[in-house]
Motif scaffolding. Structure first.
Motif, PDB file in Angstrom:
ATOM      1  N   UNK A 120       0.844  -1.193   0.000  1.00 22.48           N
ATOM      2  CA  UNK A 120       0.000   0.000   0.000  1.00 22.48           C
ATOM      3  C   UNK A 120       0.877   1.240   0.000  1.00 22.48           C
ATOM      4  N   UNK A 121       1.900   1.239   0.849  1.00 16.29           N
ATOM      5  CA  UNK A 121       2.798   2.389   0.969  1.00 16.29           C
ATOM      6  C   UNK A 121       4.197   1.877   1.283  1.00 16.29           C
ATOM      7  N   UNK A 122       5.171   2.384   0.535  1.00 22.02           N
ATOM      8  CA  UNK A 122       6.533   1.866   0.701  1.00 22.02           C
ATOM      9  C   UNK A 122       7.345   2.596   1.753  1.00 22.02           C
ATOM     10  N   UNK A 123       6.788   3.616   2.384  1.00 22.64           N
ATOM     11  CA  UNK A 123       7.473   4.294   3.470  1.00 22.64           C
ATOM     12  C   UNK A 123       8.780   4.949   3.066  1.00 22.64           C
ATOM     13  N   UNK A 124       8.793   5.591   1.908  1.00 22.52           N
ATOM     14  CA  UNK A 124      10.029   6.264   1.459  1.00 22.52           C
ATOM     15  C   UNK A 124      10.501   7.293   2.477  1.00 22.52           C
ATOM     16  N   UNK A 125       9.549   7.960   3.089  1.00 25.32           N
ATOM     17  CA  UNK A 125       9.867   8.884   4.181  1.00 25.32           C
ATOM     18  C   UNK A 125       9.592   8.139   5.486  1.00 25.32           C
ATOM     19  N   UNK A 126      10.481   8.229   6.453  1.00 26.84           N
ATOM     20  CA  UNK A 126      10.200   7.546   7.723  1.00 26.84           C
ATOM     21  C   UNK A 126       9.012   8.182   8.441  1.00 26.84           C
ATOM     22  N   UNK A 127       8.383   7.416   9.291  1.00 26.04           N
ATOM     23  CA  UNK A 127       7.341   7.938  10.163  1.00 26.04           C
ATOM     24  C   UNK A 127       8.041   8.468  11.410  1.00 26.04           C
ATOM     25  N   UNK A 128       7.760   9.709  11.761  1.00 20.78           N
ATOM     26  CA  UNK A 128       8.331  10.328  12.957  1.00 20.78           C
ATOM     27  C   UNK A 128       7.146  10.785  13.807  1.00 20.78           C
ATOM     28  N   UNK A 129       7.065  10.277  15.032  1.00 15.23           N
ATOM     29  CA  UNK A 129       5.902  10.609  15.858  1.00 15.23           C
ATOM     30  C   UNK A 129       6.294  10.792  17.315  1.00 15.23           C
ATOM     31  N   UNK A 130       5.429  11.501  18.044  1.00 18.44           N
ATOM     32  CA  UNK A 130       5.577  11.691  19.488  1.00 18.44           C
ATOM     33  C   UNK A 130       4.865  10.539  20.182  1.00 18.44           C
ATOM     34  N   UNK A 131       5.619   9.720  20.895  1.00 20.36           N
ATOM     35  CA  UNK A 131       5.106   8.513  21.544  1.00 20.36           C
ATOM     36  C   UNK A 131       4.436   8.884  22.873  1.00 20.36           C
ATOM     37  N   UNK A 132       3.331   8.215  23.167  1.00 25.65           N
ATOM     38  CA  UNK A 132       2.726   8.405  24.479  1.00 25.65           C
ATOM     39  C   UNK A 132       1.248   8.714  24.452  1.00 25.65           C
ATOM     40  N   UNK A 133       0.530   8.229  23.448  1.00 32.34           N
ATOM     41  CA  UNK A 133      -0.918   8.417  23.436  1.00 32.34           C
ATOM     42  C   UNK A 133      -1.376   9.739  22.878  1.00 32.34           C
ATOM     43  N   UNK A 134      -0.572  10.379  22.041  1.00 30.80           N
ATOM     44  CA  UNK A 134      -0.936  11.661  21.451  1.00 30.80           C
ATOM     45  C   UNK A 134      -1.682  11.514  20.132  1.00 30.80           C
TER      46      UNK A 134
END
Length: 181
Positions: free
Chosen positions: A23-37
Motif C-alpha cells: 500500500x505504501x513503501x514508506x520512502x519517508x520515515x514515520x516520525x511521531x511523538x510517543x505516548x498516546x498523542x
C-alpha cells in the motif's frame, strides 16, 4: 534510549494489506511523538513501547484497531455544480455528513466517481475495512522538546511545521478543499 512517553520515534516502515499487497513503501520515515498523542495507531505504539533503535517487527492490525469498518452510510452523491472545478477522482474535500447528529465535526470526503452532473463522495478513510500489515524498523529515539510535548506532535524534519497558511474565513462553505498529510 528506550521508547517511552514523550520520546520522538523515527520508524522506517512498509504498509501492506493482509495479503501482502504493498500500500505504501514508506520512502519517508514515520516520525511521531510517543505516548498516546494519537500521532500513530495505538497498536503501533503498543508494539514499540519499551523498544530501542534497531528493533524490527511485522505486525498486523485489524480494522477495529486501524481505520474501522467500511460504512456505506458515509457515501453520498452530490451535484457536480456544488464542487469546484477542475474536479478529479481522488480529490478530497471537507464537508458535513448527511446526518449531522452522527458527527460533530466536518469529515474528509474523497471523490471516488464522477458521472456527468453527479459526484460520488466517500467519507470512509481509504483504508477502512482493511487489515493492515506494518513492517517496522526503529531508526532513532530521542527525548521530545517541551514545545513538542505542549503541542502534542513532533516539530522539525518529517514532523509538523507551524505556519501562517491556515485557511480562514470559509466557515460558510459546505465543501472546502483540504490538504491531507
Amino acid at each position: 534510549m528506550k521508547i517511552a512517553k514523550n520520546t520522538v520515534v523515527t520508524v522506517n516502515y512498509k504498509l501492506s494489506d493482509a495479503q501482502n499487497n504493498l500500500i505504501e513503501d514508506g520512502r519517508q520515515p514515520m516520525v511521531y511523538l510517543h505516548g498516546g498523542y494519537e500521532n500513530t495507531l495505538p497498536k503501533i505504539e503498543e508494539e514499540l513501547d519499551g523498544k530501542e533503535v534497531g528493533y524490527s517487527s511485522t505486525i498486523q492490525i485489524e480494522p477495529d484497531d486501524a481505520f474501522g469498518d467500511y460504512d456505506p452510510e458515509l457515501v453520498k452523491i452530490e451535484d457536480r455544480k456544488r464542487l469546484p472545478e477542475p474536479l478529479e477522482v481522488g480529490m478530497q474535500f471537507e464537508g458535513m455528513p448527511d446526518n449531522p447528529e452522527s458527527a460533530e465535526e466536518p469529515m474528509v470526503f474523497t471523490v471516488t466517481e464522477i458521472a456527468d452532473d453527479k459526484v460520488v463522495l466517500d467519507g470512509n478513510h481509504p483504508l477502512a475495512g482493511m487489515a493492515l500489515r506494518f513492517e517496522l524498523s526503529v531508526t532513532d529515539v530521542r527525548a521530545a522538546t517541551e514545545e513538542e510535548i505542549q503541542h502534542e506532535h513532533v516539530h522539525g524534519a518529517h514532523g509538523h511545521h507551524h505556519g501562517d497558511d491556515e485557511d480562514e474565513g470559509d466557515e460558510g462553505d459546505e465543501f472546502r478543499t483540504r490538504p491531507i498529510h
